[in-house]
Design a protein around this motif. Structure first.
Motif, PDB file in Angstrom:
ATOM      1  N   GLU A 186      41.819  45.980  35.196  1.00 45.95           N
ATOM      2  CA  GLU A 186      41.413  46.762  34.033  1.00 45.95           C
ATOM      3  C   GLU A 186      42.186  46.310  32.799  1.00 45.95           C
ATOM      4  O   GLU A 186      41.615  46.088  31.735  1.00 45.95           O
ATOM      5  CB  GLU A 186      41.655  48.243  34.291  1.00 45.95           C
ATOM      6  CG  GLU A 186      41.002  49.139  33.253  1.00 45.95           C
ATOM      7  CD  GLU A 186      41.384  50.602  33.456  1.00 45.95           C
ATOM      8  OE1 GLU A 186      40.809  51.459  32.789  1.00 45.95           O
ATOM      9  OE2 GLU A 186      42.278  50.860  34.299  1.00 45.95           O
ATOM     10  N   ARG A 187      43.496  46.129  32.978  1.00 44.15           N
ATOM     11  CA  ARG A 187      44.334  45.741  31.850  1.00 44.15           C
ATOM     12  C   ARG A 187      43.864  44.447  31.199  1.00 44.15           C
ATOM     13  O   ARG A 187      43.883  44.311  29.979  1.00 44.15           O
ATOM     14  CB  ARG A 187      45.784  45.585  32.309  1.00 44.15           C
ATOM     15  CG  ARG A 187      46.698  44.950  31.270  1.00 44.15           C
ATOM     16  CD  ARG A 187      48.033  44.579  31.889  1.00 44.15           C
ATOM     17  NE  ARG A 187      48.890  45.751  32.063  1.00 44.15           N
ATOM     18  CZ  ARG A 187      49.829  46.115  31.193  1.00 44.15           C
ATOM     19  NH1 ARG A 187      50.015  45.419  30.091  1.00 44.15           N
ATOM     20  NH2 ARG A 187      50.586  47.159  31.433  1.00 44.15           N
ATOM     21  N   TYR A 188      43.457  43.490  32.019  1.00 40.72           N
ATOM     22  CA  TYR A 188      43.069  42.196  31.468  1.00 40.72           C
ATOM     23  C   TYR A 188      41.551  42.033  31.365  1.00 40.72           C
ATOM     24  O   TYR A 188      41.058  40.952  31.034  1.00 40.72           O
ATOM     25  CB  TYR A 188      43.672  41.067  32.306  1.00 40.72           C
ATOM     26  CG  TYR A 188      45.178  41.003  32.192  1.00 40.72           C
ATOM     27  CD1 TYR A 188      45.796  40.570  31.020  1.00 40.72           C
ATOM     28  CD2 TYR A 188      45.984  41.409  33.250  1.00 40.72           C
ATOM     29  CE1 TYR A 188      47.175  40.522  30.911  1.00 40.72           C
ATOM     30  CE2 TYR A 188      47.368  41.369  33.149  1.00 40.72           C
ATOM     31  CZ  TYR A 188      47.950  40.929  31.982  1.00 40.72           C
ATOM     32  OH  TYR A 188      49.320  40.893  31.867  1.00 40.72           O
ATOM     33  N   GLY A 189      40.831  43.102  31.663  1.00 42.40           N
ATOM     34  CA  GLY A 189      39.394  43.071  31.468  1.00 42.40           C
ATOM     35  C   GLY A 189      38.629  42.114  32.366  1.00 42.40           C
ATOM     36  O   GLY A 189      37.691  41.447  31.931  1.00 42.40           O
ATOM     37  N   VAL A 190      39.040  42.021  33.607  1.00 42.23           N
ATOM     38  CA  VAL A 190      38.305  41.183  34.561  1.00 42.23           C
ATOM     39  C   VAL A 190      38.130  41.979  35.840  1.00 42.23           C
ATOM     40  O   VAL A 190      38.585  43.123  35.942  1.00 42.23           O
ATOM     41  CB  VAL A 190      39.061  39.878  34.865  1.00 42.23           C
ATOM     42  CG1 VAL A 190      39.195  39.043  33.607  1.00 42.23           C
ATOM     43  CG2 VAL A 190      40.424  40.193  35.461  1.00 42.23           C
ATOM     44  N   SER A 191      37.486  41.373  36.813  1.00 40.24           N
ATOM     45  CA  SER A 191      37.324  42.072  38.089  1.00 40.24           C
ATOM     46  C   SER A 191      38.508  41.767  39.001  1.00 40.24           C
ATOM     47  O   SER A 191      39.392  40.989  38.666  1.00 40.24           O
ATOM     48  CB  SER A 191      36.038  41.640  38.760  1.00 40.24           C
ATOM     49  OG  SER A 191      36.231  40.434  39.451  1.00 40.24           O
ATOM     50  N   ARG A 192      38.511  42.388  40.140  1.00 37.91           N
ATOM     51  CA  ARG A 192      39.649  42.205  41.049  1.00 37.91           C
ATOM     52  C   ARG A 192      39.722  40.793  41.602  1.00 37.91           C
ATOM     53  O   ARG A 192      40.808  40.318  41.964  1.00 37.91           O
ATOM     54  CB  ARG A 192      39.540  43.194  42.213  1.00 37.91           C
ATOM     55  CG  ARG A 192      40.093  44.572  41.907  1.00 37.91           C
ATOM     56  CD  ARG A 192      39.930  45.460  43.103  1.00 37.91           C
ATOM     57  NE  ARG A 192      40.481  44.858  44.299  1.00 37.91           N
ATOM     58  CZ  ARG A 192      39.979  44.999  45.518  1.00 37.91           C
ATOM     59  NH1 ARG A 192      38.895  45.712  45.692  1.00 37.91           N
ATOM     60  NH2 ARG A 192      40.536  44.412  46.545  1.00 37.91           N
ATOM     61  N   THR A 193      38.590  40.122  41.699  1.00 38.61           N
ATOM     62  CA  THR A 193      38.585  38.818  42.359  1.00 38.61           C
ATOM     63  C   THR A 193      39.551  37.810  41.721  1.00 38.61           C
ATOM     64  O   THR A 193      40.421  37.281  42.415  1.00 38.61           O
ATOM     65  CB  THR A 193      37.156  38.258  42.414  1.00 38.61           C
ATOM     66  OG1 THR A 193      36.295  39.244  42.978  1.00 38.61           O
ATOM     67  CG2 THR A 193      37.114  37.010  43.227  1.00 38.61           C
ATOM     68  N   PRO A 194      39.414  37.531  40.425  1.00 42.92           N
ATOM     69  CA  PRO A 194      40.380  36.600  39.840  1.00 42.92           C
ATOM     70  C   PRO A 194      41.805  37.131  39.855  1.00 42.92           C
ATOM     71  O   PRO A 194      42.755  36.343  39.962  1.00 42.92           O
ATOM     72  CB  PRO A 194      39.867  36.412  38.412  1.00 42.92           C
ATOM     73  CG  PRO A 194      38.937  37.526  38.157  1.00 42.92           C
ATOM     74  CD  PRO A 194      38.382  37.947  39.462  1.00 42.92           C
TER      75      PRO A 194
END
Lengths: 223, 223
Positions: free
Chosen positions: B43-51
């Motif tokens: 959430e903090r970096y605006g991506v999904s859990r995968t990366p």
DNA sequence: CGGGGACATATTGTATGCAATTAAAGTCTT
DNA sequence: AAGACTTTAATTGCATACAATATGTCCCCG
């Protein structure tokens, strides 16, 4: 409940894949340069792509495979120059460990090393190559441990596994066993005598000679 | 036709996350022991859990974080013993590189090393700490390169980066600059004289002294 | 009042689907 | 016919959904 073969331990699928693919590479099933396609591996090992990806990433960070963004993964193929560097680095690391052993091994450790070396004599006379290979690993592991620096030990052990496939046939060369054993003897003597410089030199020579014998081997069977 | 900066951004999200989280750790945003929860980072970096997962795994293999199966990831907290091991390993690696430099640096490399060392004199007199820190890195990098073994250089450089946060304040200690410079001088002289043993010893002493000064610092300001 | 166990919750591990990019094949122009 | 452009297939990167496991809470029992 009936539990199938899948629940043997708490290791994750990716963990197991790292082992399996490593074995595949070391055994020659996957040759250097071979493409490691995620989907095929997933199918072969009966899992989804996700753990396969994770395993490949870990193998990449250990240097066994090479991954380029969006271009997939291939089994790392080492150039002769690169290979020489790795062998050289390992020789230096082992020599450093031997030096530290001479300086800081406990009496008990020195005694165990001496005993282990003496026991290997039997394997040499019996020309038990497999036994010697395994005892040889134990010998060098004792050297790593005797340096009393866990990180150095990690690095050295990692390098050794990585170079394993390039060393397999070495001890089968004629006369290699007694020669290796003699070189070990020089290392052990120096360590027992607490002669740091001699221990360093003896180990450097030992590992470098192994490297030489590899190079002769590689030249005979290029690629 | 128009192929200017094709290298613009082929970095993957995971690549960027590795950098971001590393910065976060080195800057103290994430303190040792802190839990690195995948969802929060995503959430903090605006991506999904995968990366995020991939980045965490890579950080784990570099030693910056620790991951245990099904128990999540925390910022690695180095025990004093572990830290001492890392410093010790770095000292040995750098000493080895210095030794190899004495044996195999080309005349040009020796000349450049000598020049670089001489130029640092100015920074010492001017008490330019930032300048010295940067020149110091260049100095050690020259040593890595002069060993003519890319893999050793990689390992040494990696260790140096990893230990960076623990060294930051060192050169600000009173009298550290001239002392470091003098120690460098001993290393350079030995290398120029092709005296392998002296180069090894001088570098080992130099890095170990840096470590000592760190330990005094750490004791004064625990945690 | 303390301890043990069932339940609830949170977090990781895995699978799958879609989008983006690369490599390759095929088509067209000169 | 050779080279460049377009199109197509295949593979990786990413997101999301689901499953499995660890952790925390609450209740019951002693």
């Amino acid at each position: 409940m009936i539990v199938l073969d899948d629940r043997a331990d708490d290791r994750t699928r990716a963990d197991r894949l790292v082992g399996d693919v490593t074995d595949g590479i070391l055994s020659g099933l996957f040759a250097p340069g071979d493409r490691l396609d995620e989907a095929s591996l997933a199918e072969r090992y009966g899992v989804s792509r996700t753990p396969v990806r994770e395993a490949l990433r870990r193998l990449a960070s250990s240097g066994l495979v090479e991954t380029r963004p969006r271009r997939g993964t291939v089994v790392a193929s080492l150039t002769p120059e690169r290979l020489a560097e790795l062998f050289g680095a390992m020789a230096e690391l082992e020599a450093t460990c031997a030096r530290l052993c001479a300086l800081s091994m406990s009496p008990v450790e020195r005694r165990r090393l001496e005993d282990h070396h003496a026991a290997m004599e039997t394997l040499v006379s019996a020309e038990d190559v497999d036994g010697f290979v395994s005892a040889n690993l134990a010998f060098h592991t004792q050297i790593y441990a005797g340096a009393h620096n866990g990180h150095l030990a990690e690095i050295a052990a990692g390098l050794r596994t990585r170079l394993m496939p390039y060393r397999r046939a070495q001890f089968r060369m004629a006369g290699r066993l007694p020669r290796s054993h003699a070189e070990h003897g020089a290392v052990v003597s120096a360590i027992l005598a607490a002669d740091a410089g001699a221990a360093h030199g003896a180990m450097l020579r030992h590992v470098s000679l192994v490297e030489d014998s590899f190079e002769r081997l590689a030249l005979r069977r290029p690629r």
